[in-house]
Design an enzyme around this catalytic site. Structure first.
Site, PDB file in Angstrom:
ATOM      1  N   GLN A  68      17.103   4.716  48.561  1.00  0.00           N
ATOM      2  CA  GLN A  68      18.508   4.831  48.944  1.00  0.00           C
ATOM      3  C   GLN A  68      19.445   4.730  47.743  1.00  0.00           C
ATOM      4  OE1 GLN A  68      19.139   1.802  51.933  1.00  0.00           O
ATOM      5  NE2 GLN A  68      17.456   2.537  53.204  1.00  0.00           N
ATOM      6  N   HIS A 130      19.469  -0.629  50.297  1.00  0.00           N
ATOM      7  CA  HIS A 130      20.671  -1.405  50.638  1.00  0.00           C
ATOM      8  C   HIS A 130      21.537  -1.734  49.418  1.00  0.00           C
ATOM      9  CE1 HIS A 130      18.889  -2.951  54.718  1.00  0.00           C
ATOM     10  NE2 HIS A 130      18.751  -1.646  54.545  1.00  0.00           N
TER      11      HIS A 130
END
Length: 264
Positions: A68, A130
């Protein structure tokens, strides 16, 4: 182009750019051109919606783009026409660890010049999840969202690190003297709120001016929060979701095999 008619408005769809892998952030320059960050490719595109052309900006940092991670938010200073500052967040890597970083720079042709480091997350970690990375600028203050890196859930409750926090600094990177924890021993003075999971939406309410945040929660646990300084928003102690495995959240990650110790 495609034309769509609804009960209240007519919409024309027109493609102005293609071959952008994950367009994460978008900002309009005063002349109508667009800056678009391409997360996984680590690029910032300069797009002209009239001529439908796009240019990859030069002199960008080397971005960690796995999972991510990558190039994230792109934002012009509210006084851009006077000072020319463009802010961007991305994932940086050092010694096999990585974390969220914010720089500002100025646009000269197709190149970013006068780059300055504004913020660097305390602490870096090894996985690729995250990061947060959303930003807002108002009245000389820069708000930055930082995720808790998934495997470090309990870090969101500890004030000695930036993980799972919303950060408030001045637009030059210095710490405001009226931040809640600026005089709290052991706390990061840049923290504005804590107890977040992966906050990736942030805006000011157009009528009240309040700071609103949207947060990727666990399964069934996404949140929209009205952010107030110094407040604890609960993760991972309080959540209305469950882990994707079906297990409950909140027992503390140190009791779960294979997860990491929190960073203080």
């Amino acid at each position: 182009s495609a034309f769509i008619k609804t009960a209240t408005v007519n919409i024309t769809l027109d493609t102005i750019a293609t071959k952008i892998t994950i367009p994460f952030g978008i900002e309009f320059l005063p002349d109508g051109r667009m800056l678009v960050s391409d997360r996984s490719d680590g690029k910032i595109w300069l797009i002209n919606p009239v001529s439908k052309t796009k240019i990859s900006l030069k002199n960008l940092p080397v971005v960690f783009g796995e999972g991510q991670a990558g190039m994230m938010e792109i934002l012009c200073h509210p006084d851009y026409e006077k000072n020319g500052w463009i802010y961007f967040s991305y994932s940086d890597r050092k010694d096999e660890l990585n974390g969220t970083v914010v720089e500002r720079a100025k646009l000269k042709g197709d190149e970013l010049v006068s780059r300055e480091l504004i913020f660097r997350t305390k602490k870096f970690f090894k996985n690729g999840a995250h990061y947060g990375g959303r930003m807002l600028l108002r009245d000389g203050y820069l708000f930055i969202t930082i995720g808790e890196r998934y495997a470090l859930k309990d870090s969101a409750q500890l004030l000695g690190n930036d993980l799972g926090k919303i950060i408030r600094i001045k637009d030059d990177g210095t710490i405001p003297g009226d931040n809640t924890f600026v005089n709290t021993p052991g706390a990061r003075p840049e923290i504005w709120s804590y107890g977040h999971r992966n906050p990736q939406g942030i805006t000011f309410h157009p009528q009240t001016g309040a700071l609103w945040e949207s947060e990727h929660g666990p399964k069934g646990g996404d949140e929209i929060n009205i952010i107030e300084p110094g407040k604890n928003y609960g993760w991972p102690v309080i959540t209305y979701g469950i882990d994707y495995s079906g297990a409950p959240v909140g027992a503390g990650i140190t009791e779960k095999e294979g997860l990491e110790q929190p960073l203080k």
